[in-house]
Motif scaffolding. Sequence first.
Motif, PDB file in Angstrom:
ATOM      1  N   ALA A  72     -21.015 -25.517 -66.351  1.00 36.12           N
ATOM      2  CA  ALA A  72     -20.581 -25.034 -65.031  1.00 36.12           C
ATOM      3  C   ALA A  72     -21.427 -23.880 -64.509  1.00 36.12           C
ATOM      4  O   ALA A  72     -21.421 -23.584 -63.307  1.00 36.12           O
ATOM      5  CB  ALA A  72     -19.113 -24.606 -65.099  1.00 36.12           C
ATOM      6  N   ASN A  73     -22.177 -23.227 -65.400  1.00 32.83           N
ATOM      7  CA  ASN A  73     -23.028 -22.123 -64.962  1.00 32.83           C
ATOM      8  C   ASN A  73     -24.352 -22.590 -64.364  1.00 32.83           C
ATOM      9  O   ASN A  73     -25.093 -21.785 -63.793  1.00 32.83           O
ATOM     10  CB  ASN A  73     -23.346 -21.213 -66.155  1.00 32.83           C
ATOM     11  N   VAL A  74     -24.646 -23.877 -64.480  1.00 30.71           N
ATOM     12  CA  VAL A  74     -25.921 -24.399 -63.974  1.00 30.71           C
ATOM     13  C   VAL A  74     -25.747 -24.742 -62.497  1.00 30.71           C
ATOM     14  O   VAL A  74     -25.389 -25.865 -62.131  1.00 30.71           O
ATOM     15  CB  VAL A  74     -26.371 -25.638 -64.784  1.00 30.71           C
ATOM     16  N   VAL A  75     -25.989 -23.758 -61.669  1.00 29.83           N
ATOM     17  CA  VAL A  75     -25.770 -23.901 -60.227  1.00 29.83           C
ATOM     18  C   VAL A  75     -26.868 -23.172 -59.461  1.00 29.83           C
ATOM     19  O   VAL A  75     -27.563 -22.313 -60.011  1.00 29.83           O
ATOM     20  CB  VAL A  75     -24.396 -23.324 -59.803  1.00 29.83           C
ATOM     21  N   ARG A  76     -26.976 -23.526 -58.191  1.00 32.45           N
ATOM     22  CA  ARG A  76     -27.857 -22.760 -57.293  1.00 32.45           C
ATOM     23  C   ARG A  76     -27.209 -21.406 -57.033  1.00 32.45           C
ATOM     24  O   ARG A  76     -25.986 -21.296 -56.960  1.00 32.45           O
ATOM     25  CB  ARG A  76     -28.036 -23.507 -55.977  1.00 32.45           C
ATOM     26  N   ARG A  77     -28.040 -20.394 -56.891  1.00 32.92           N
ATOM     27  CA  ARG A  77     -27.522 -19.055 -56.593  1.00 32.92           C
ATOM     28  C   ARG A  77     -28.366 -18.414 -55.496  1.00 32.92           C
ATOM     29  O   ARG A  77     -29.557 -18.684 -55.384  1.00 32.92           O
ATOM     30  CB  ARG A  77     -27.564 -18.172 -57.848  1.00 32.92           C
ATOM     31  N   SER A  78     -27.720 -17.562 -54.719  1.00 36.09           N
ATOM     32  CA  SER A  78     -28.441 -16.839 -53.672  1.00 36.09           C
ATOM     33  C   SER A  78     -28.552 -15.367 -54.059  1.00 36.09           C
ATOM     34  O   SER A  78     -27.938 -14.907 -55.025  1.00 36.09           O
ATOM     35  CB  SER A  78     -27.715 -16.981 -52.330  1.00 36.09           C
ATOM     36  N   VAL A  79     -29.328 -14.630 -53.296  1.00 38.65           N
ATOM     37  CA  VAL A  79     -29.426 -13.171 -53.421  1.00 38.65           C
ATOM     38  C   VAL A  79     -28.803 -12.603 -52.145  1.00 38.65           C
ATOM     39  O   VAL A  79     -29.424 -12.671 -51.079  1.00 38.65           O
ATOM     40  CB  VAL A  79     -30.895 -12.730 -53.579  1.00 38.65           C
ATOM     41  N   PRO A  80     -27.584 -12.082 -52.225  1.00 36.26           N
ATOM     42  CA  PRO A  80     -26.840 -11.736 -50.999  1.00 36.26           C
ATOM     43  C   PRO A  80     -27.563 -10.773 -50.067  1.00 36.26           C
ATOM     44  O   PRO A  80     -27.424 -10.886 -48.845  1.00 36.26           O
ATOM     45  CB  PRO A  80     -25.545 -11.111 -51.557  1.00 36.26           C
ATOM     46  N   TRP A  81     -28.327  -9.834 -50.619  1.00 30.85           N
ATOM     47  CA  TRP A  81     -28.973  -8.836 -49.760  1.00 30.85           C
ATOM     48  C   TRP A  81     -30.260  -9.337 -49.118  1.00 30.85           C
ATOM     49  O   TRP A  81     -30.888  -8.628 -48.313  1.00 30.85           O
ATOM     50  CB  TRP A  81     -29.264  -7.554 -50.542  1.00 30.85           C
ATOM     51  N   LEU A  82     -30.665 -10.557 -49.460  1.00 32.49           N
ATOM     52  CA  LEU A  82     -31.970 -11.041 -49.016  1.00 32.49           C
ATOM     53  C   LEU A  82     -32.028 -11.291 -47.511  1.00 32.49           C
ATOM     54  O   LEU A  82     -33.044 -11.037 -46.862  1.00 32.49           O
ATOM     55  CB  LEU A  82     -32.308 -12.321 -49.779  1.00 32.49           C
ATOM     56  N   THR A  83     -30.956 -11.795 -46.950  1.00 32.68           N
ATOM     57  CA  THR A  83     -30.918 -12.083 -45.513  1.00 32.68           C
ATOM     58  C   THR A  83     -29.636 -11.522 -44.910  1.00 32.68           C
ATOM     59  O   THR A  83     -28.659 -11.246 -45.618  1.00 32.68           O
ATOM     60  CB  THR A  83     -30.978 -13.599 -45.252  1.00 32.68           C
ATOM     61  N   ALA A  84     -29.653 -11.385 -43.600  1.00 32.34           N
ATOM     62  CA  ALA A  84     -28.509 -10.780 -42.916  1.00 32.34           C
ATOM     63  C   ALA A  84     -27.319 -11.726 -42.841  1.00 32.34           C
ATOM     64  O   ALA A  84     -26.166 -11.291 -42.728  1.00 32.34           O
ATOM     65  CB  ALA A  84     -28.923 -10.349 -41.509  1.00 32.34           C
ATOM     66  N   ASP A  85     -27.601 -13.035 -42.886  1.00 32.69           N
ATOM     67  CA  ASP A  85     -26.533 -14.017 -42.677  1.00 32.69           C
ATOM     68  C   ASP A  85     -26.781 -15.229 -43.573  1.00 32.69           C
ATOM     69  O   ASP A  85     -27.910 -15.722 -43.635  1.00 32.69           O
ATOM     70  CB  ASP A  85     -26.532 -14.446 -41.207  1.00 32.69           C
ATOM     71  N   PRO A  86     -25.752 -15.715 -44.274  1.00 24.98           N
ATOM     72  CA  PRO A  86     -25.962 -16.877 -45.151  1.00 24.98           C
ATOM     73  C   PRO A  86     -26.272 -18.179 -44.406  1.00 24.98           C
ATOM     74  O   PRO A  86     -26.721 -19.146 -45.019  1.00 24.98           O
ATOM     75  CB  PRO A  86     -24.633 -16.984 -45.919  1.00 24.98           C
ATOM     76  N   VAL A  87     -26.039 -18.219 -43.097  1.00 23.47           N
ATOM     77  CA  VAL A  87     -26.347 -19.431 -42.331  1.00 23.47           C
ATOM     78  C   VAL A  87     -27.853 -19.684 -42.290  1.00 23.47           C
ATOM     79  O   VAL A  87     -28.312 -20.828 -42.336  1.00 23.47           O
ATOM     80  CB  VAL A  87     -25.766 -19.322 -40.900  1.00 23.47           C
ATOM     81  N   SER A  88     -28.632 -18.606 -42.191  1.00 21.83           N
ATOM     82  CA  SER A  88     -30.085 -18.729 -42.244  1.00 21.83           C
ATOM     83  C   SER A  88     -30.551 -18.018 -43.507  1.00 21.83           C
ATOM     84  O   SER A  88     -30.965 -16.860 -43.467  1.00 21.83           O
ATOM     85  CB  SER A  88     -30.719 -18.102 -41.006  1.00 21.83           C
ATOM     86  N   SER A  89     -30.452 -18.714 -44.624  1.00 11.82           N
ATOM     87  CA  SER A  89     -30.742 -18.046 -45.892  1.00 11.82           C
ATOM     88  C   SER A  89     -31.250 -19.054 -46.918  1.00 11.82           C
ATOM     89  O   SER A  89     -31.647 -20.166 -46.566  1.00 11.82           O
ATOM     90  CB  SER A  89     -29.486 -17.330 -46.408  1.00 11.82           C
ATOM     91  N   ILE A  90     -31.216 -18.625 -48.172  1.00 11.98           N
ATOM     92  CA  ILE A  90     -31.822 -19.385 -49.271  1.00 11.98           C
ATOM     93  C   ILE A  90     -30.896 -19.328 -50.479  1.00 11.98           C
ATOM     94  O   ILE A  90     -30.290 -18.287 -50.742  1.00 11.98           O
ATOM     95  CB  ILE A  90     -33.164 -18.744 -49.701  1.00 11.98           C
TER      96      ILE A  90
END
Length: 427
Positions: A72-90
């Motif tokens: 269950a730990n094998v998932v995609r992860r983001s870096v929250p501070w990387l972009t201002a909004d998760p809609v346009s993010s990675i």
Amino acid sequence: MVDRTDTKSRQQTASRRAFLKAGLMGGAAVAASTSVARAAGDPLITEIQDWNRYPGEGVDVAPYGTPSEFEANVVRRSVPWLTADPVSSINFTPLHELDGIITPNGLCFERHHGGTATIDPADHRLMIHGLVDTPLVFTMEDLKRFPRENRVYFLECAANGGMEWKGAQLNGCQFTHGMIHCVVYTGVPLRYLLEEAGVKTSGKWLLAEGADASAMTRSIPIDKALDDCLVAFKMNGESLRPEQGYPLRLCVPGWEGNMWVKWLRRLEIGDAPWAQREETSKYTDLLAGGKARRHTWVMDVKSVITSPSPQAPVTHGKGPLVISGLAWSGSGTIKRVDVTIDGGRTWQTARIDGPSLPKALHRFYLDINWDGSELLLQSRAIDDQGLVQPTKNALRAARGGNSIYHNNGIQTWHVNKDGVVENVEVS
């Protein structure tokens, strides 16, 4: 009254337990394997466990398969501070948890400029217009009547590793290099569609546009479009995932990921590039003197060690250690991968295992016997064009320190005596 079935089952269980013990004892005597010798007294081997004893779930409990609950730990992860909004993010592919060269569909990284578009394939259209003899509009059914091909390609974001330009930043292979994946795409060669429309001799460029809220657009030379581009509707055998452009995306092999326009809706043929936002203010390389490089499409030769890495430390102590990683080149295949365990003083040639396909990921291994001393791990890829992955210092000397995109510098991991791994740089 004795249940003959229970008696038979107990006899089989006892016989099986005796067989396992005898087998392990014999194995320990014949093979000088310390791991087999240790297993001889392991109740997880010699005793029947619940998963041996009770029937499991039926075939239709999970009609679309999911990984084991223990993964269950094998998932995609983001870096929250990387972009201002998760809609346009990675979010990032967990490279440290994978092996081989194919990325499971559910683990392919996402990069959105306006969120994921939700499109009914029955309502989707692809238009070809501009400098063509006959403007055309295709439905999905129309497209699937053209001859189709299957191709394995990597897809890498131009900004993969961009946070590392000025130094070691993110403590995980997933975050430093996880904006890449490699799948089998199924689709129609773009040249078939362009030939159907009839590109005029003055048509030198193609503008690809997506149907998402950002109307993602990129200019592509017509020679590339006619060479190896693919209009894809499946990945790894199933329909594209919504976040990967369902129902239709453009594949531009070996070139930066933003050109692989998702939710592809329009192809315009013109005589010059359009200079859209994503090819002027974005996805250009700011050089040391303040000028910007444009049209840096090809993803350069690159590699990274995926294990050990900060999210995949060495937990087994001294002894055999498998060093594993990925290499790729937008110019072709990987000819060789060198690995160092001492920060570049000495290098060894790694073993490339599995298929070696152009513009696809390559898996490499170096098997060593770790003596428990500190390691400085690096990998260096060389492709079939003779291009060599540079050090980060060489990259900065050539292009300055202001860029974000196309960082293919050599990555260093420091392994301490306890097996803990950190992201570092060796100058």
